[in-house]
Every structure is written in structure tokens, then in C-alpha cells.
Design a protein around this motif. Structure first.
Motif, PDB file in Angstrom:
ATOM      1  N   GLY A   1       0.466  -1.323   6.714  1.00 31.96           N
ATOM      2  CA  GLY A   1       0.993  -0.188   8.072  1.00 31.96           C
ATOM      3  C   GLY A   1       0.281   0.768   8.216  1.00 31.96           C
ATOM      4  O   GLY A   1      -0.463   1.667   8.383  1.00 31.96           O
ATOM      5  N   GLY A   2      -0.282   0.371   6.979  1.00 30.68           N
ATOM      6  CA  GLY A   2      -1.454   2.596   5.891  1.00 30.68           C
ATOM      7  C   GLY A   2       0.230   3.784   6.245  1.00 30.68           C
ATOM      8  O   GLY A   2      -0.056   5.384   6.202  1.00 30.68           O
ATOM      9  N   SER A   3       1.443   3.173   6.351  1.00 27.26           N
ATOM     10  CA  SER A   3       2.111   4.697   6.616  1.00 27.26           C
ATOM     11  C   SER A   3       2.115   5.717   5.287  1.00 27.26           C
ATOM     12  O   SER A   3       2.545   6.569   5.672  1.00 27.26           O
ATOM     13  CB  SER A   3       3.142   4.312   7.258  1.00 27.26           C
ATOM     14  OG  SER A   3       4.422   3.570   6.109  1.00 27.26           O
ATOM     15  N   GLN A   4       2.201   5.460   4.230  1.00 29.91           N
ATOM     16  CA  GLN A   4       2.197   5.835   3.037  1.00 29.91           C
ATOM     17  C   GLN A   4       0.560   5.784   2.098  1.00 29.91           C
ATOM     18  O   GLN A   4       0.553   6.810   1.177  1.00 29.91           O
ATOM     19  CB  GLN A   4       2.324   4.774   2.122  1.00 29.91           C
ATOM     20  CG  GLN A   4       3.771   3.973   3.011  1.00 29.91           C
ATOM     21  CD  GLN A   4       4.585   3.602   0.750  1.00 29.91           C
ATOM     22  OE1 GLN A   4       4.606   3.583  -0.438  1.00 29.91           O
ATOM     23  NE2 GLN A   4       4.748   2.167   1.488  1.00 29.91           N
TER      24      GLN A   4
ATOM     25  N   SER B   1      -3.604  -2.039  -0.617  1.00 28.14           N
ATOM     26  CA  SER B   1      -3.478  -1.397   0.403  1.00 28.14           C
ATOM     27  C   SER B   1      -2.492  -1.670   1.013  1.00 28.14           C
ATOM     28  O   SER B   1      -2.146  -2.391   1.492  1.00 28.14           O
ATOM     29  CB  SER B   1      -4.345  -1.025   2.122  1.00 28.14           C
ATOM     30  OG  SER B   1      -4.197   0.018   2.669  1.00 28.14           O
ATOM     31  N   ASP B   2      -1.051  -0.228   1.271  1.00 29.34           N
ATOM     32  CA  ASP B   2      -0.005  -0.819   1.870  1.00 29.34           C
ATOM     33  C   ASP B   2       0.459  -1.451   3.488  1.00 29.34           C
ATOM     34  O   ASP B   2      -0.694  -0.617   4.328  1.00 29.34           O
ATOM     35  CB  ASP B   2       1.077   0.512   1.869  1.00 29.34           C
ATOM     36  CG  ASP B   2       1.064   1.514   2.353  1.00 29.34           C
ATOM     37  OD1 ASP B   2       1.086   2.040   3.818  1.00 29.34           O
ATOM     38  OD2 ASP B   2      -0.626   2.445   2.052  1.00 29.34           O
TER      39      ASP B   2
END
Lengths: 111, 116
Positions: free
Chosen positions: B98-101, B95-96
Motif C-alpha cells: 500500500g505504500g503508506s509507510q 516495500s510495504d
């Protein structure tokens, strides 16, 4: 506490019929939302993800679409189901890329 | 694009022994999360362990530990004192940070059977 609801658990639909699977999240705001499909004994294929209301990203071209009409609602749809759409569908959410929480899954059989 | 590869489709281990499941991944990001999830026959996904890429120390959770090699992009799971209840599909995931992607990518899984 955070919970995720996904329904129905089981669905049998004829070829060419429409589809609507719904997923709702409680106890969090602005989550990342995901739809996965899992073939029998196989891995999770990411179908769609959403980082905000109205923002949908598709990972693979297919007969399916997704929508996020509210912050904590994620819907998987199809206008006309194909036999190849059969599978196990999982909805999930995460916050800022951390631990993901999964729904119970929907077993879809297209006949 | 990020990818996650699990090269062992199936593995088996005797009860009480130790087994290691392999996972490699590919990303150009420097910060990210890695996970191992367990999926028993009920098909409910259960988080086993999580590793933040910026942490050098390997994560541990009771009988479960990881060997995180960032430069090699390797993330293996070690299960010690295997129990019959450990029988399940195990998925490695990326998972990237911060999750922004919105990326949450899974490998194809390893089916683990613990034999009595």
C-alpha cells in the motif's frame, strides 16, 4: 504513460557550495517519492522519502535535505556540500508500494 | 525497521547455466512486496520480478523465477539459461504493502558476471 525526469545528469561542485537536484514525475498522482544515494559499486542507501506534499521522512542524518513543493516534484538540497556527499543520486517513485520507477541518476562530484 | 540482506557480494556463472542469488529480509509486516531489480553498467534500474507476500505461488518472468519462503523470510532469484546481457548488479528490495509507510528498502546488491 508515466515518466520521471531527473537532472542534471552530471554535476561537479566545490566543497561548501549549495546543491539542488530536481526530480519530476508525469502521468500519475500522489506518488511515493524517494531519493537514494549509491556509492561506487555499492547498494542504494535511502536518504528521503515522501508519501505526500510537504511530507518528508529522513532515513539517515546528513548534510542534505529534501522538499516536495508540488505533488510530482521532489528536490534534494544542501546548503554546503562536503567531499563525502559525492556519489550517484537516484530519484524514484512508486504507487502504493508497487513497482518503482527510477530516474536516470545524477553523478555528483564534490571537489 | 525493515532490513534486506544480500550475502553474496559477487557471483559468476557460465553462459547458458543457472545461477541463484540469495536474499533475506526482516519485517514484522504480514503484507508487503518483494522485488528484484537489475542495474547494468548504464546504472538504469530495471525491474526483473515482483512478488506479493500474500501470494503463495512463486513469481516467474521468462528465464527469471523466485523462491519465496515467507516463514523463513527468504526471497532468492534464479536465472536460467544465463546470457551475457544478464551481467549486472542485482538488488533485492522490500516495500510495504500500500505504500503508506513509504518504505522501499534495498539490499547491498550482488554483482553477477556471466562468462562466455
Amino acid at each position: 504513460s508515466q515518466t520521471i525526469h531527473q537532472w542534471p545528469a552530471t554535476l561537479v561542485q566545490p566543497v561548501g557550495s549549495p546543491l539542488s537536484l530536481e526530480c519530476t514525475v508525469e502521468g500519475t498522482s500522489n506518488p511515493n517519492l524517494y531519493w537514494y544515494r549509491q556509492a561506487a559499486g555499492r547498494g542504494l542507501q535511502l536518504l528521503f522519502y515522501s508519501v505526500g506534499i510537504g511530507q518528508i521522512s529522513s532515513e539517515v542524518p546528513q548534510n542534505l535535505s529534501a522538499s516536495r513543493p508540488q505533488d510530482r516534484q521532489f528536490i534534494l538540497s544542501s546548503k554546503k556540500l562536503l567531499l563525502s556527499d559525492s556519489g550517484f543520486y537516484l530519484c524514484a517513485w512508486s504507487y502504493r508500494g508497487g513497482k518503482a520507477f527510477f530516474g536516470q541518476g545524477t553523478r555528483l562530484t564534490v571537489v | 525497521a525493515q532490513t534486506v540482506t544480500q550475502s553474496q557480494p559477487e557471483m559468476s556463472v557460465q553462459e547458458a547455466e543457472t545461477v541463484t542469488l540469495s536474499c533475506t529480509y526482516d519485517t514484522s509486516e504480514n503484507n508487503y512486496y518483494l522485488f528484484w531489480y537489475k542495474q547494468p553498467p548504464s546504472r538504469q534500474m530495471i525491474l526483473v520480478i515482483r512478488q506479493e507476500a500474500y501470494k503463495q505461488q512463486n513469481a516467474t518472468e521468462n528465464r527469471f523465477s523466485v523462491n519465496f519462503q515467507k516463514a523463513a523470510k527468504s526471497f532468492s532469484l534464479k536465472i536460467s539459461d544465463s546470457q551475457l546481457g544478464d551481467t549486472a548488479m542485482y538488488f533485492c528490495a522490500f516495500s510495504d504493502y500500500g505504500g503508506s509507510q513509504g518504505n522501499l528498502i534495498f539490499g547491498k546488491g550482488t554483482k553477477l558476471s556471466v562468462k562466455p
